[in-house]
Design a protein around this motif. Structure first.
Motif, mmCIF file in Angstrom:
data_model
loop_
_atom_site.group_PDB
_atom_site.id
_atom_site.type_symbol
_atom_site.label_atom_id
_atom_site.label_comp_id
_atom_site.label_asym_id
_atom_site.label_seq_id
_atom_site.Cartn_x
_atom_site.Cartn_y
_atom_site.Cartn_z
ATOM 1 N N PHE A 65 0.930 -1.379 0.224
ATOM 2 C CA PHE A 65 0.174 0.413 0.070
ATOM 3 C C PHE A 65 0.776 1.865 0.378
ATOM 4 N N PRO A 66 0.036 2.431 -0.674
ATOM 5 C CA PRO A 66 1.677 3.158 -0.881
ATOM 6 C C PRO A 66 1.101 4.396 0.426
ATOM 7 N N LEU A 67 1.372 5.235 1.077
ATOM 8 C CA LEU A 67 0.831 5.617 2.473
ATOM 9 C C LEU A 67 0.309 6.215 1.980
ATOM 10 N N GLN A 68 0.126 6.996 1.093
ATOM 11 C CA GLN A 68 -0.997 8.225 1.193
ATOM 12 C C GLN A 68 -2.308 7.233 1.033
ATOM 13 N N LYS A 69 -2.233 6.345 0.427
ATOM 14 C CA LYS A 69 -3.368 5.369 0.505
ATOM 15 C C LYS A 69 -3.413 4.567 2.431
#
Length: 248
Positions: free
Chosen positions: A59-63
């Motif tokens: 998962f990307p940090l923003q997500k």
């Protein structure tokens, strides 16, 4: 309270990473001293652990930030889903490692591998639960369920896990009661409706068959009984009674 250096060493991340998490609002320390030292609480450590689980799953940090800031976010539900996804990842990696070892052995010993053997570790459709479902209810229903799951994003999968776990917890709370009672049948209907909404068309007979699998297959029993000892057997009995009442 722990200082940033202690947390970095404990979690195996860099101080720079923790500072970045603070800057983007993903993990704010519980306290910042007048001299600028960050101090992290036990709650901060729980949050960091969950962030690292999400990161391991890609998962990307923003997500991750969006998921964890959602009003519907449930820590336990997220952990349960993360466990499921990590087990799947572990199984895939195990298959890949076994394939690599077999390929190395074939190269050393001059053994010929078939085309199917060369790519066996890259197949991700070998989940034993999926195979059993296909055998019991056919490819069409399972394909439809898998396609629907593939379209869900991270938030939707977490919401789905939350709904599922809530039904399990409700059933676990009444598992010592008569599975034929109205209370049990009302609760088990929620499970029937949930499966039909999210995983294809379940007939009452297929629903009953699924319940039998809960007690005949130790993997299902172990997973379900995590919510309460005896829950799998209770659900199987309630699902059978539901099917019988529906046919009347």
């Amino acid at each position: 309270m722990m200082r940033i250096k202690e947390v970095a060493e404990l979690a195996g991340v860099s101080i720079r990473t923790l500072r970045h998490y603070d800057e983007i609002g993903l993990l704010k320390p519980a306290e910042v001293s007048p001299s600028g030292y960050r101090h992290y609480s036990e709650e901060n450590l729980k949050t960091l652990q969950q962030i690292l689980f999400f990161k391991e799953l890609g998962f990307p940090l923003q997500k991750i930030k969006e998921i964890m800031e959602s009003p519907s976010f449930d820590r336990l539900g997220a952990l349960e889903l993360q466990r499921h996804l990590l087990i799947e990842k572990q199984n895939r990696l195990g298959n890949m490692i076994a394939l690599i070892e077999k390929t190395i052995q074939s190269e050393k010993e001059g053994m010929k591998m078939s085309s199917e053997e060369k790519f066996a570790g890259f197949r991700f459709d070998s989940n034993p639960y999926a195979r059993e479902a296909r055998e019991k209810w056919g490819d069409q229903a399972v394909d439809a369920a898998e396609a629907k799951m593939a379209r869900l994003d991270g938030d939707e999968k977490l919401a789905l896990a939350d709904e599922m776990n809530e039904i399990y917890r409700e059933l676990a709370a009444i598992r010592h009661k008569d599975p034929r009672a109205q209370e049990a049948q009302t609760a088990i209907r929620k499970w029937f409706d949930f499966l039909n909404r999210h995983f294809g068309d379940y007939t009452p007979e297929a629903f009953k068959g699924l319940g039998q699998m809960y007690i005949e297959d130790s993997r299902f029993t172990k997973n379900i009984d995590q919510f309460g000892p005896g829950l799998a057997a209770f659900m199987a009995a309630a699902m059978a009674e539901f099917a019988n009442q529906t046919h009347q």
